[in-house]
Design a protein around this motif. Structure first.
Motif, mmCIF file in Angstrom:
data_model
loop_
_atom_site.group_PDB
_atom_site.id
_atom_site.type_symbol
_atom_site.label_atom_id
_atom_site.label_comp_id
_atom_site.label_asym_id
_atom_site.label_seq_id
_atom_site.Cartn_x
_atom_site.Cartn_y
_atom_site.Cartn_z
ATOM 1 N N ALA A 82 -4.311 4.921 1.618
ATOM 2 C CA ALA A 82 -4.808 6.147 2.252
ATOM 3 C C ALA A 82 -4.283 7.391 1.546
ATOM 4 N N ILE A 83 -3.033 7.360 1.128
ATOM 5 C CA ILE A 83 -2.474 8.492 0.375
ATOM 6 C C ILE A 83 -3.261 8.699 -0.908
ATOM 7 N N ASP A 84 -3.512 7.617 -1.627
ATOM 8 C CA ASP A 84 -4.275 7.699 -2.876
ATOM 9 C C ASP A 84 -5.684 8.221 -2.638
ATOM 10 N N ALA A 85 -6.239 7.911 -1.455
ATOM 11 C CA ALA A 85 -7.602 8.348 -1.136
ATOM 12 C C ALA A 85 -7.647 9.784 -0.629
ATOM 13 N N GLY A 86 -6.492 10.406 -0.465
ATOM 14 C CA GLY A 86 -6.448 11.803 -0.027
ATOM 15 C C GLY A 86 -6.688 12.007 1.448
ATOM 16 N N LYS A 87 -6.356 11.003 2.252
ATOM 17 C CA LYS A 87 -6.566 11.094 3.698
ATOM 18 C C LYS A 87 -5.271 11.467 4.419
ATOM 19 N N GLN A 88 -5.380 12.246 5.486
ATOM 20 C CA GLN A 88 -4.260 12.432 6.396
ATOM 21 C C GLN A 88 -4.089 11.127 7.180
ATOM 22 N N ILE A 89 -2.856 10.798 7.552
ATOM 23 C CA ILE A 89 -2.596 9.437 8.019
ATOM 24 C C ILE A 89 -1.780 9.435 9.305
ATOM 25 N N ILE A 90 -2.264 8.693 10.283
ATOM 26 C CA ILE A 90 -1.530 8.398 11.508
ATOM 27 C C ILE A 90 -1.349 6.888 11.552
ATOM 28 N N VAL A 91 -0.089 6.430 11.602
ATOM 29 C CA VAL A 91 0.204 5.002 11.563
ATOM 30 C C VAL A 91 0.857 4.587 12.867
ATOM 31 N N GLU A 92 0.343 3.518 13.469
ATOM 32 C CA GLU A 92 0.999 3.002 14.660
ATOM 33 C C GLU A 92 2.427 2.574 14.319
ATOM 34 N N LYS A 93 3.302 2.688 15.283
ATOM 35 C CA LYS A 93 4.657 2.242 15.080
ATOM 36 C C LYS A 93 4.697 0.702 15.067
ATOM 37 N N PRO A 94 5.619 0.109 14.293
ATOM 38 C CA PRO A 94 6.534 0.739 13.337
ATOM 39 C C PRO A 94 5.798 1.126 12.059
ATOM 40 N N ILE A 95 6.149 2.260 11.498
ATOM 41 C CA ILE A 95 5.384 2.833 10.394
ATOM 42 C C ILE A 95 5.327 1.896 9.195
ATOM 43 N N VAL A 96 6.480 1.329 8.789
ATOM 44 C CA VAL A 96 6.545 0.318 7.736
ATOM 45 C C VAL A 96 7.639 -0.676 8.110
ATOM 46 N N SER A 97 7.813 -1.724 7.307
ATOM 47 C CA SER A 97 8.692 -2.832 7.692
ATOM 48 C C SER A 97 10.165 -2.609 7.402
ATOM 49 N N ASN A 98 10.498 -1.776 6.399
ATOM 50 C CA ASN A 98 11.893 -1.652 5.995
ATOM 51 C C ASN A 98 12.119 -0.364 5.207
ATOM 52 N N PRO A 99 13.383 -0.006 4.956
ATOM 53 C CA PRO A 99 13.673 1.242 4.242
ATOM 54 C C PRO A 99 13.141 1.290 2.819
ATOM 55 N N ASP A 100 13.039 0.154 2.135
ATOM 56 C CA ASP A 100 12.491 0.163 0.775
ATOM 57 C C ASP A 100 11.036 0.616 0.790
ATOM 58 N N GLU A 101 10.257 0.093 1.743
ATOM 59 C CA GLU A 101 8.874 0.532 1.865
ATOM 60 C C GLU A 101 8.802 2.004 2.235
ATOM 61 N N PHE A 102 9.704 2.448 3.097
ATOM 62 C CA PHE A 102 9.701 3.860 3.491
ATOM 63 C C PHE A 102 9.976 4.744 2.278
ATOM 64 N N ALA A 103 10.923 4.341 1.435
ATOM 65 C CA ALA A 103 11.246 5.133 0.242
ATOM 66 C C ALA A 103 10.050 5.201 -0.709
ATOM 67 N N GLN A 104 9.354 4.091 -0.868
ATOM 68 C CA GLN A 104 8.166 4.087 -1.727
ATOM 69 C C GLN A 104 7.067 4.972 -1.139
ATOM 70 N N MET A 105 6.924 4.948 0.170
ATOM 71 C CA MET A 105 5.939 5.803 0.818
ATOM 72 C C MET A 105 6.276 7.277 0.603
ATOM 73 N N LYS A 106 7.544 7.644 0.740
ATOM 74 C CA LYS A 106 7.963 9.030 0.522
ATOM 75 C C LYS A 106 7.713 9.461 -0.920
ATOM 76 N N ALA A 107 7.949 8.541 -1.854
ATOM 77 C CA ALA A 107 7.700 8.860 -3.262
ATOM 78 C C ALA A 107 6.217 9.131 -3.500
ATOM 79 N N ALA A 108 5.359 8.337 -2.854
ATOM 80 C CA ALA A 108 3.916 8.562 -2.979
ATOM 81 C C ALA A 108 3.520 9.897 -2.352
#
Length: 332
Positions: A82-108
């Motif tokens: 969705a980030i790559d597609a340029g969309k605003q994003i609302i994600v149901e909780k939990p947002i991602v599975s672990n801190p590594d995924e969260f860090a990659q999401m923040k980098a994107a």
């Protein structure tokens, strides 16, 4: 009016779509489901063009905002898409599975600063949640808290019948902590900050996920106990303790009734009657930021929410490690 696309057609998606419509900020235009039949049934009821191919959904769908309500383990990859597609994003909780995924999401996100990712932790946007936080600020001392959210899942019947529903498997990053536990971890982190230490005493299922459990979050001078579960019901109230004063909630996630018991024995109701749909408040808050992203208050609110999401994600991961609950997503 924001054009809304959705991923997933379960009951929580229906509730969000109804909240989005009630907020008068969104119009449903695109529906993604892996199954044509379920997607068509949802669109017939709510509107929108149906897609069964995720790439076509993002490439051809006419929408500004996507609401992701797929199984937990799929949130990360779909959010990146969705980030790559340029969309605003609302994600149901939990947002991602672990801190590594969260860090990659923040980098994107850093490469796409115009995009926002919101975790749909609906209760922190409601008046009664903020009323508790305001009352806490006036209490001289916090001595601890007991927060309970235990609600029997209809999917547990499937589990007892020998099936493995997504929400009760580690494969899909499921379990009680990752589902209902998110609410009470959000409570603790927002009201008291990030804990100094955590413990989680989980009751495991045959899948390796937790059916229920008790978590203890340690702070300077007090502890917070979290009682969570998806394979039983609890009707216990939740409490925050001062010295002689106490805040009592009927439910740490639903927050329908909140009473402050003062040191002199008097009581005061600090809650308001909530909306019939508990997701309206978050839908409005997210739309406010998306529609005016450079407003200083909106920037501050968004940064606060994203930071809270990151802390909650970290605490959930630490709790899982204490109980030796490992997801396949942890080993990628």
């Amino acid at each position: 009016m924001l054009k809304l696309g959705i991923i997933g057609t379960n009951w929580i998606t229906q509730q969000f779509v109804e909240a989005a419509a009630a907020s008068k900020e969104y119009e449903l235009t695109s529906v993604y489901s892996r199954h044509e039949e379920s997607g068509k049934a949802f669109a017939d009821k709510n509107g929108g063009q149906v897609y069964t191919d995720l790439d076509k959904f993002f490439n051809d769908g006419d929408f500004d905002v996507v609401y992701i309500a797929s199984p937990n383990s799929l949130h990360f990859a779909q959010t990146l898409k969705a980030i790559d597609a340029g969309k605003q994003i609302i994600v149901e909780k939990p947002i991602v599975s672990n801190p590594d995924e969260f860090a990659q999401m923040k980098a994107a996100l850093a490469e796409h600063p115009e995009i926002h990712v919101f975790e749909a932790a609906r209760h922190i946007h409601e008046h009664n949640f903020r009323a508790i936080r305001k009352q806490l600020a006036s209490m001289e001392t916090i001595s601890g808290a007991t927060l309970t959210y235990m609600k029997y899942s209809s999917r547990y019947d499937e589990y007892l019948a020998g099936k493995d529903p997504n929400v009760f498997t580690t494969t899909f990053s499921g379990g009680a902590l990752q589902d209902l536990g998110v609410y009470v971890v959000y409570d603790a982190v927002t009201w008291f900050g990030k804990p100094n230490r955590v413990h989680y005493y989980a009751t495991p299922l045959r899948t390796g996920a937790d059916g229920k459990g008790v978590a203890v979050l340690g702070y300077d001078g007090f502890d917070v106990t979290l009682n969570i579960g998806k394979n039983t019901n609890s009707y216990l109230p939740s409490e925050i303790y001062g010295v002689k004063d106490t805040i009592v909630m009927d439910n740490a996630a639903e927050l329908t009734s909140v009473i402050y018991h003062a040191a002199d024995g008097s009581t005061k109701r600090i809650s308001e009657e909530p909306d019939d749909n508990p997701m309206i408040a978050e839908a409005k808050d997210f739309a406010t930021v998306i529609n005016d992203p450079k407003n200083p208050d909106n920037v501050r609110h968004y940064q606060t929410w994203l930071h809270l999401s990151e802390i909650v994600n970290s605490v959930l991961f630490d709790l899982r490690r204490k109980a030796s609950i490992v997801f396949p997503a942890d080993n990628k």
